[in-house]
Design a protein around this motif. Structure first.
Motif, PDB file in Angstrom:
ATOM      1  N   GLU A  49     -24.823 -34.004 -88.173  1.00  0.00           N
ATOM      2  CA  GLU A  49     -24.646 -33.297 -86.917  1.00  0.00           C
ATOM      3  C   GLU A  49     -23.968 -34.212 -85.917  1.00  0.00           C
ATOM      4  O   GLU A  49     -24.042 -35.439 -86.025  1.00  0.00           O
ATOM      5  CB  GLU A  49     -26.001 -32.837 -86.374  1.00  0.00           C
TER       6      GLU A  49
ATOM      7  N   LEU B 283     -23.315 -28.788 -86.583  1.00  0.00           N
ATOM      8  CA  LEU B 283     -23.806 -29.214 -87.894  1.00  0.00           C
ATOM      9  C   LEU B 283     -22.770 -28.822 -88.939  1.00  0.00           C
ATOM     10  O   LEU B 283     -22.414 -27.652 -89.064  1.00  0.00           O
ATOM     11  CB  LEU B 283     -25.147 -28.547 -88.193  1.00  0.00           C
TER      12      LEU B 283
ATOM     13  N   MET C 281     -30.666 -30.534 -82.409  1.00  0.00           N
ATOM     14  CA  MET C 281     -31.321 -30.148 -83.649  1.00  0.00           C
ATOM     15  C   MET C 281     -32.817 -30.428 -83.540  1.00  0.00           C
ATOM     16  O   MET C 281     -33.229 -31.422 -82.941  1.00  0.00           O
ATOM     17  CB  MET C 281     -30.719 -30.937 -84.813  1.00  0.00           C
TER      18      MET C 281
ATOM     19  N   SER D 102     -36.780 -29.639 -85.934  1.00  0.00           N
ATOM     20  CA  SER D 102     -37.261 -29.366 -87.288  1.00  0.00           C
ATOM     21  C   SER D 102     -37.214 -27.882 -87.623  1.00  0.00           C
ATOM     22  O   SER D 102     -36.958 -27.508 -88.769  1.00  0.00           O
ATOM     23  CB  SER D 102     -38.682 -29.901 -87.460  1.00  0.00           C
TER      24      SER D 102
ATOM     25  N   SER E 275     -33.613 -27.016 -88.413  1.00  0.00           N
ATOM     26  CA  SER E 275     -33.252 -27.642 -89.684  1.00  0.00           C
ATOM     27  C   SER E 275     -33.862 -26.895 -90.868  1.00  0.00           C
ATOM     28  O   SER E 275     -33.183 -26.620 -91.863  1.00  0.00           O
ATOM     29  CB  SER E 275     -33.723 -29.103 -89.694  1.00  0.00           C
ATOM     30  N   ARG E 276     -35.134 -26.554 -90.755  1.00  0.00           N
ATOM     31  CA  ARG E 276     -35.801 -25.829 -91.844  1.00  0.00           C
ATOM     32  C   ARG E 276     -35.169 -24.450 -92.048  1.00  0.00           C
ATOM     33  O   ARG E 276     -34.907 -24.024 -93.178  1.00  0.00           O
ATOM     34  CB  ARG E 276     -37.287 -25.690 -91.541  1.00  0.00           C
TER      35      ARG E 276
ATOM     36  N   TRP F  19     -32.152 -23.532 -91.272  1.00  0.00           N
ATOM     37  CA  TRP F  19     -30.810 -23.689 -91.841  1.00  0.00           C
ATOM     38  C   TRP F  19     -30.886 -23.910 -93.346  1.00  0.00           C
ATOM     39  O   TRP F  19     -30.116 -23.317 -94.105  1.00  0.00           O
ATOM     40  CB  TRP F  19     -30.100 -24.870 -91.175  1.00  0.00           C
TER      41      TRP F  19
ATOM     42  N   SER G 133     -36.487 -35.357 -86.329  1.00  0.00           N
ATOM     43  CA  SER G 133     -36.227 -33.932 -86.131  1.00  0.00           C
ATOM     44  C   SER G 133     -36.184 -33.162 -87.448  1.00  0.00           C
ATOM     45  O   SER G 133     -36.075 -31.933 -87.443  1.00  0.00           O
ATOM     46  CB  SER G 133     -34.898 -33.742 -85.391  1.00  0.00           C
ATOM     47  N   GLN G 134     -36.261 -33.872 -88.570  1.00  0.00           N
ATOM     48  CA  GLN G 134     -36.219 -33.216 -89.871  1.00  0.00           C
ATOM     49  C   GLN G 134     -37.632 -32.922 -90.379  1.00  0.00           C
ATOM     50  O   GLN G 134     -38.558 -33.694 -90.139  1.00  0.00           O
ATOM     51  CB  GLN G 134     -35.515 -34.114 -90.900  1.00  0.00           C
TER      52      GLN G 134
END
Length: 310
Positions: free
Chosen positions: A102, A132, A177, A179, A182-183, A185, A216-217
């Motif tokens: 990103e 992203l 971004m 979590s 991200s999840r 996506w 953040s993941q």
């Protein structure tokens, strides 16, 4: 706020090799983590005083550990060897190996110092979004860009169905971004697109996605379905090997800046006209320009970005 402090420290150690991280960025990120973790301290403002205390403790911790700000070359070489073993053992081709990264985009930032000096005092403020980008190692599968802005329903998108946009639009109060994005996506965008692509080539539904291990993941074991899963990069090796980070994002931004500049050319000799024109640029313009820029990145450029890792 120990959880926020720890997450901010981890984020800092993983991001610092990408470029300077200023105090205001750290403060905004701390507030973002507070919201994400639902920390119930309404008086927490990530003040300058709090940041100073955080830096004294956390940066001293770096010194005690003897950790350097330079890229982690030893970790990179080990990860590269592990990648080779993994791809050979599982029989993965370049079509089945993916990476995403990103980047922040100040979408009204003028593309040259000459233009910037012209309008420095009165130009519209910087307006930032996050982009992203994801592709596979052969460059023959580019996923649709994800575009993270602040507004849930931007006025510029009025009367436009979300599915009609050339990007997947998400919102976050800081245009970052997190979590949840991200999840979502991974399961709603990445998996369906990759499965469809692999089916079109009669390849087994098996793939890996290499990404940064950031706070953040979600956890690595949360991002998996069948034989399609995520592998996190070790800390501080992004500048050495992360494929999408290897010139691809820079090319993407340059192409976008060219499109922005093109809209200003007709009024380039009129200072007020240029500023007025720049103010009319909205999110609709930006999503179409960035999507067109992504389409224009050639397969060879994407494939070359993997040369250090594969």
């Amino acid at each position: 706020m120990e959880k926020v402090s720890e997450a901010l420290f981890l984020w800092f150690t993983q991001q610092r090799d990408k470029g300077p991280i200023t105090g205001p960025i750290l403060q905004e990120k701390a507030l973002s983590f507070q919201k994400e973790f639902n920390e119930e301290e309404p008086d927490f403002m990530a003040s300058v005083g709090w940041l100073d205390r955080w830096k004294k403790y956390r940066l001293r911790q770096l010194s005690i550990c003897g950790e350097k700000l330079s890229a982690n070359r030893e970790g990179f070489l080990k990860f590269k060897a592990n990648c080779h073993c993994l791809t050979e053992n599982e029989g993965l081709s370049g079509e089945q190996i993916y990476n995403y990264d990103e980047t922040g985009l100040n979408y009204k930032m003028l593309p040259s110092k000459t233009l910037a000096s012209w309008a420095e005092a009165s130009a519209p403020g910087k307006e930032r979004v996050t982009i992203l980008a994801c592709s596979n190692a052969t460059g023959n599968h580019k996923l649709r860009l994800t575009f993270i802005g602040k507004a849930k329903n931007p006025r510029a998108f009025k009367n436009i169905a979300p599915t009609a946009l050339p990007v997947s639009y998400k919102n976050h109060r800081n245009a970052w971004m997190d979590s949840g994005i991200s999840r979502g996506w991974f399961f709603n965008a990445f998996l369906p697109s990759v499965e469809q692509f692999l089916n079109s080539l009669n390849l087994p539904r098996k793939a890996i996605l290499v990404i940064d291990n950031e706070p953040s993941q979600p956890r690595e074991d949360e991002l998996i379905r069948g034989d399609i899963r995520v592998i996190f990069l070790p800390p501080n090796i992004t500048s050495l090997c992360q494929p999408v980070d290897q010139d691809v994002l820079e090319v993407l931004k340059k192409k976008y800046r060219h499109k922005l500049l093109t809209t200003l050319i007709e009024v380039i000799d009129d200072r007020n006209g240029m500023l007025d024109k720049l103010r009319t640029v909205n999110l609709k313009d930006v999503v179409y320009w960035i999507a067109q820029s992504w389409e224009q990145i050639e397969m060879q450029t994407l494939a070359r970005s993997w040369r250090k890792l594969l």
